[in-house]
Design a protein around this motif. Structure first.
Motif, mmCIF file in Angstrom:
data_model
loop_
_atom_site.group_PDB
_atom_site.id
_atom_site.type_symbol
_atom_site.label_atom_id
_atom_site.label_comp_id
_atom_site.label_asym_id
_atom_site.label_seq_id
_atom_site.Cartn_x
_atom_site.Cartn_y
_atom_site.Cartn_z
ATOM 1 N N THR A 159 -3.243 0.759 -3.434
ATOM 2 C CA THR A 159 -2.810 -0.602 -3.121
ATOM 3 C C THR A 159 -2.526 -1.362 -4.404
ATOM 4 O O THR A 159 -3.354 -1.357 -5.325
ATOM 5 C CB THR A 159 -3.878 -1.347 -2.296
ATOM 6 O OG1 THR A 159 -4.085 -0.662 -1.064
ATOM 7 C CG2 THR A 159 -3.412 -2.764 -1.996
ATOM 8 N N THR B 105 0.844 -1.191 0.000
ATOM 9 C CA THR B 105 0.000 0.000 0.000
ATOM 10 C C THR B 105 0.878 1.239 0.000
ATOM 11 O O THR B 105 1.755 1.385 0.856
ATOM 12 C CB THR B 105 -0.931 0.021 1.221
ATOM 13 O OG1 THR B 105 -1.787 -1.124 1.176
ATOM 14 C CG2 THR B 105 -1.780 1.278 1.235
ATOM 15 N N LEU C 201 -3.773 11.006 7.137
ATOM 16 C CA LEU C 201 -4.469 11.393 5.907
ATOM 17 C C LEU C 201 -5.310 12.640 6.158
ATOM 18 O O LEU C 201 -5.943 12.778 7.214
ATOM 19 C CB LEU C 201 -5.352 10.249 5.425
ATOM 20 C CG LEU C 201 -4.649 8.937 5.071
ATOM 21 C CD1 LEU C 201 -5.670 7.884 4.671
ATOM 22 C CD2 LEU C 201 -3.643 9.160 3.956
ATOM 23 N N ARG D 30 1.340 11.382 -5.569
ATOM 24 C CA ARG D 30 -0.059 11.639 -5.230
ATOM 25 C C ARG D 30 -0.250 13.147 -5.176
ATOM 26 O O ARG D 30 0.291 13.820 -4.306
ATOM 27 C CB ARG D 30 -0.415 11.014 -3.892
ATOM 28 C CG ARG D 30 -1.921 11.059 -3.583
ATOM 29 C CD ARG D 30 -2.205 10.878 -2.126
ATOM 30 N NE ARG D 30 -1.718 12.019 -1.344
ATOM 31 C CZ ARG D 30 -1.707 12.045 -0.015
ATOM 32 N NH1 ARG D 30 -2.112 10.995 0.670
ATOM 33 N NH2 ARG D 30 -1.275 13.123 0.622
ATOM 34 N N THR E 42 -4.923 6.646 -0.634
ATOM 35 C CA THR E 42 -3.899 5.595 -0.661
ATOM 36 C C THR E 42 -4.130 4.698 -1.869
ATOM 37 O O THR E 42 -5.263 4.568 -2.368
ATOM 38 C CB THR E 42 -3.933 4.739 0.624
ATOM 39 O OG1 THR E 42 -5.212 4.136 0.757
ATOM 40 C CG2 THR E 42 -3.623 5.589 1.843
ATOM 41 N N ARG F 247 1.294 4.915 0.761
ATOM 42 C CA ARG F 247 0.689 5.956 1.579
ATOM 43 C C ARG F 247 1.795 6.668 2.331
ATOM 44 O O ARG F 247 2.828 6.088 2.643
ATOM 45 C CB ARG F 247 -0.328 5.377 2.562
ATOM 46 C CG ARG F 247 0.220 4.358 3.529
ATOM 47 C CD ARG F 247 -0.822 3.930 4.534
ATOM 48 N NE ARG F 247 -1.261 5.056 5.331
ATOM 49 C CZ ARG F 247 -2.383 5.039 6.060
ATOM 50 N NH1 ARG F 247 -3.171 3.980 6.040
ATOM 51 N NH2 ARG F 247 -2.722 6.095 6.784
#
Length: 293
Positions: free
Chosen positions: A97, A48, A55, A111, A95, A50
């Protein structure tokens, strides 16, 4: 009195000086916004993407990019068809995955989030490095030396760097470090000694075992030596028997004198019979007498 161009240059310098704090803030913020996170993944596993920070709890338009190409957004989902079955957006797109990792999944991911309102959200940059599963192959070298079996075990791995090797003998750790080779001495009678190589990579571990013995070679030498000695003894006995038989035949073919006939008739039967083949003890005694003479 300063000319007009010089006056404009001076005013510009004063303006920059007064706003130096803001310029430093902008530079630091830009650097923070593009801080790179390095993640390691293993082929075939799930990972994942992130950030380490919490967040954001705001609505935003989120775009995920790989190597400057868009792969997914929180409004359209996964864009590339070849990735739809392996990539999922979670937590409203904050996020990403990736399932069943492949080597080609490695790269730089970004991102980018544009909030509907409020402060700007930093861009997250993640450098994903996908590592192969370690596959261990043994390379074995053996030879005899001073009544022992010398062995060298080499634990080879495929495309895995920065690893540690732990060698285990019958459940006991005997060495740990960077060396992929193990040199050992086994003694006659050592049978099925279990050697295990544990390879530690940045993201996972792999083990492999091999059984080694030190008995077959030595027993074979003993058996061959015994058979050879037995054959030599049989040949010696056969040669002596042939020689004795020839001497007896030569003696019988000689003309007998009257004295020999009388002695032969008066001698016991056992003395005129065919000479017997010597025993091993007779051969050893005769060989010893020849050496002494």
């Amino acid at each position: 009195m300063l000319a007009a161009p010089d006056l404009r240059l001076l005013m510009t310098f004063k303006w920059i000086t007064r706003r130096s704090d803001w310029i430093i803030f902008i530079i630091v913020f830009a650097e923070f916004s593009y801080a790179t996170i390095i993640l390691n993944g293993t082929v075939g596993t799930l990972i994942t993407l992130r950030p380490t920070t919490p967040l954001p709890e705001v609505e935003a338009e989120i775009t995920w990019m790989k190597n400057d190409g868009t792969i997914a957004t929180n409004t359209q989902g996964v864009i590339l068809d070849k990735l739809k079955d392996r990539i999922n957006l979670t937590t409203n797109g904050w996020t990403l995955t990736i399932k069943h990792l492949k080597k080609e999944d490695g790269g730089v991911y970004k991102r980018i989030a544009i909030p509907s309102a409020g402060d700007q959200i930093p861009t997250i940059v993640i450098d994903l490095q996908v590592i192969d599963l370690p596959v261990i192959v043994f390379n074995v070298s053996k030879w005899r030396e001073e009544g022992t079996c010398k062995i060298i075990l080499q634990c080879n791995t495929n495309n895995v760097t920065t690893t540690n090797h732990t060698w285990i003998k019958n459940g006991e750790i005997i060495t740990h470090g960077q060396s992929e080779k193990l040199e050992m001495s086994l003694y006659p009678g050592d049978k099925d000694i279990n050697f295990t190589c544990l390879v530690s990579s940045p993201v996972n571990n792999a083990t492999a075992s091999i059984l080694e013995s030190c008995k077959g070679d030595f027993n074979l030498v003993i058996i061959i030596s015994g058979i050879g000695a037995f054959i030599v003894i049989l040949i010696i006995i056969l040669v002596f028997c042939i020689k004795k038989k020839k001497k007896a035949q030569q003696f019988e073919n000689k003309p007998e004198t009257l004295y020999a006939v009388v002695n032969k008739r008066s001698a016991p039967v056992s003395e005129v019979d065919m000479p017997q083949c010597p025993t091993i003890y007779d051969i050893v005694r005769m060989e010893r007498n020849q050496i002494q003479n």
